[in-house]
Design a protein around this motif. Structure first.
Motif, PDB file in Angstrom:
ATOM      1  N   ASN A  50      -7.502  -5.978  10.186  1.00  0.00           N
ATOM      2  CA  ASN A  50      -6.182  -5.435   9.882  1.00  0.00           C
ATOM      3  C   ASN A  50      -5.160  -6.456   9.410  1.00  0.00           C
ATOM      4  N   ALA A  51      -5.163  -7.646   9.959  1.00  0.00           N
ATOM      5  CA  ALA A  51      -4.188  -8.639   9.507  1.00  0.00           C
ATOM      6  C   ALA A  51      -4.411  -8.951   8.033  1.00  0.00           C
ATOM      7  N   GLU A  52      -5.661  -9.140   7.659  1.00  0.00           N
ATOM      8  CA  GLU A  52      -5.987  -9.413   6.258  1.00  0.00           C
ATOM      9  C   GLU A  52      -5.745  -8.186   5.397  1.00  0.00           C
ATOM     10  N   LEU A  53      -6.049  -6.993   5.937  1.00  0.00           N
ATOM     11  CA  LEU A  53      -5.850  -5.753   5.191  1.00  0.00           C
ATOM     12  C   LEU A  53      -4.385  -5.550   4.855  1.00  0.00           C
ATOM     13  N   GLU A  54      -3.511  -5.785   5.802  1.00  0.00           N
ATOM     14  CA  GLU A  54      -2.074  -5.621   5.547  1.00  0.00           C
ATOM     15  C   GLU A  54      -1.627  -6.513   4.385  1.00  0.00           C
ATOM     16  N   ALA A  55      -2.051  -7.763   4.396  1.00  0.00           N
ATOM     17  CA  ALA A  55      -1.684  -8.682   3.313  1.00  0.00           C
ATOM     18  C   ALA A  55      -2.278  -8.225   1.990  1.00  0.00           C
ATOM     19  N   HIS A  56      -3.528  -7.755   2.011  1.00  0.00           N
ATOM     20  CA  HIS A  56      -4.171  -7.330   0.769  1.00  0.00           C
ATOM     21  C   HIS A  56      -3.630  -5.998   0.258  1.00  0.00           C
ATOM     22  N   MET A  57      -3.141  -5.155   1.143  1.00  0.00           N
ATOM     23  CA  MET A  57      -2.483  -3.929   0.679  1.00  0.00           C
ATOM     24  C   MET A  57      -1.218  -4.272  -0.101  1.00  0.00           C
ATOM     25  N   LYS A  58      -0.485  -5.247   0.378  1.00  0.00           N
ATOM     26  CA  LYS A  58       0.709  -5.696  -0.345  1.00  0.00           C
ATOM     27  C   LYS A  58       0.319  -6.301  -1.694  1.00  0.00           C
ATOM     28  N   LYS A  59      -0.752  -7.073  -1.705  1.00  0.00           N
ATOM     29  CA  LYS A  59      -1.239  -7.648  -2.960  1.00  0.00           C
ATOM     30  C   LYS A  59      -1.709  -6.537  -3.895  1.00  0.00           C
ATOM     31  N   ALA A  60      -2.339  -5.494  -3.329  1.00  0.00           N
ATOM     32  CA  ALA A  60      -2.808  -4.371  -4.141  1.00  0.00           C
ATOM     33  C   ALA A  60      -1.644  -3.684  -4.847  1.00  0.00           C
ATOM     34  N   ILE A  61      -0.542  -3.502  -4.145  1.00  0.00           N
ATOM     35  CA  ILE A  61       0.654  -2.902  -4.761  1.00  0.00           C
ATOM     36  C   ILE A  61       1.103  -3.776  -5.927  1.00  0.00           C
ATOM     37  N   ALA A  62       1.122  -5.090  -5.724  1.00  0.00           N
ATOM     38  CA  ALA A  62       1.511  -6.017  -6.798  1.00  0.00           C
ATOM     39  C   ALA A  62       0.524  -5.958  -7.962  1.00  0.00           C
ATOM     40  N   ASN A  63      -0.742  -5.593  -7.687  1.00  0.00           N
ATOM     41  CA  ASN A  63      -1.767  -5.503  -8.726  1.00  0.00           C
ATOM     42  C   ASN A  63      -1.851  -4.121  -9.365  1.00  0.00           C
ATOM     43  N   GLY A  64      -0.902  -3.238  -9.050  1.00  0.00           N
ATOM     44  CA  GLY A  64      -0.839  -1.949  -9.721  1.00  0.00           C
ATOM     45  C   GLY A  64      -1.407  -0.767  -8.974  1.00  0.00           C
ATOM     46  N   VAL A  65      -1.862  -0.955  -7.754  1.00  0.00           N
ATOM     47  CA  VAL A  65      -2.333   0.157  -6.935  1.00  0.00           C
ATOM     48  C   VAL A  65      -1.098   0.865  -6.381  1.00  0.00           C
ATOM     49  N   THR A  66      -1.117   2.186  -6.368  1.00  0.00           N
ATOM     50  CA  THR A  66       0.037   2.928  -5.862  1.00  0.00           C
ATOM     51  C   THR A  66      -0.103   3.185  -4.359  1.00  0.00           C
ATOM     52  N   PRO A  67       1.024   3.423  -3.684  1.00  0.00           N
ATOM     53  CA  PRO A  67       0.939   3.786  -2.273  1.00  0.00           C
ATOM     54  C   PRO A  67       0.066   5.025  -2.039  1.00  0.00           C
ATOM     55  N   ASP A  68       0.143   6.004  -2.933  1.00  0.00           N
ATOM     56  CA  ASP A  68      -0.700   7.192  -2.766  1.00  0.00           C
ATOM     57  C   ASP A  68      -2.184   6.859  -2.894  1.00  0.00           C
ATOM     58  N   GLU A  69      -2.537   5.918  -3.757  1.00  0.00           N
ATOM     59  CA  GLU A  69      -3.941   5.507  -3.867  1.00  0.00           C
ATOM     60  C   GLU A  69      -4.394   4.812  -2.584  1.00  0.00           C
ATOM     61  N   LEU A  70      -3.519   4.024  -1.978  1.00  0.00           N
ATOM     62  CA  LEU A  70      -3.864   3.399  -0.703  1.00  0.00           C
ATOM     63  C   LEU A  70      -3.994   4.443   0.395  1.00  0.00           C
ATOM     64  N   ARG A  71      -3.156   5.465   0.358  1.00  0.00           N
ATOM     65  CA  ARG A  71      -3.299   6.565   1.320  1.00  0.00           C
ATOM     66  C   ARG A  71      -4.668   7.229   1.148  1.00  0.00           C
ATOM     67  N   GLY A  72      -5.050   7.452  -0.091  1.00  0.00           N
ATOM     68  CA  GLY A  72      -6.365   8.038  -0.358  1.00  0.00           C
ATOM     69  C   GLY A  72      -7.491   7.160   0.134  1.00  0.00           C
ATOM     70  N   LEU A  73      -7.337   5.857  -0.016  1.00  0.00           N
ATOM     71  CA  LEU A  73      -8.330   4.913   0.478  1.00  0.00           C
ATOM     72  C   LEU A  73      -8.465   5.033   1.993  1.00  0.00           C
ATOM     73  N   VAL A  74      -7.337   5.187   2.687  1.00  0.00           N
ATOM     74  CA  VAL A  74      -7.346   5.309   4.143  1.00  0.00           C
ATOM     75  C   VAL A  74      -8.124   6.560   4.570  1.00  0.00           C
TER      76      VAL A  74
END
Length: 106
Positions: A50-74
């Motif tokens: 989870n610690a790494e996931l939180e940081a990579h989720m933020k990086k994912a947003i910077a790389n063009g992934v949307t919050p809704d796509e991350l919700r779908g991933l969850v």
């Protein structure tokens, strides 16, 4: 991401992260940064990192992934990796989910 103490304590580890992971692996042409971020988040979530996931989720947003796509991933993680993986991944992304735009409504 802030330089963590263990990277200072083990400089070789820091060099490998910089030179191999970020300068080689993350720049391979087969996957773009956006897709690589999604894959990385899925793996970290499935492994419960989870610690790494939180940081990579933020990086994912910077790389063009949307919050809704991350919700779908969850949600996908919850069913393929197990419910606890989904719950923990949702917790890791809570800051993004609360501030990052509209969610699907039931």
């Amino acid at each position: 991401m802030e330089e963590l103490d263990f990277y200072k304590a083990v400089p070789q580890f820091s060099r490998l992260r910089r030179d191999v992971l970020y300068e080689d692996v993350w720049k391979q042409p087969e996957l773009g940064p956006r897709d690589r971020s999604l894959v990385t988040c899925a793996i970290l979530g499935a492994l419960g990192k989870n610690a790494e996931l939180e940081a990579h989720m933020k990086k994912a947003i910077a790389n063009g992934v949307t919050p809704d796509e991350l919700r779908g991933l969850v949600v996908q993680l919850a069913f393929y990796g197990g419910w606890p993986c989904g719950v923990n991944s949702a917790k890791a992304g809570l800051e993004i989910f609360q501030s990052g735009g509209p969610a699907e409504t039931a």
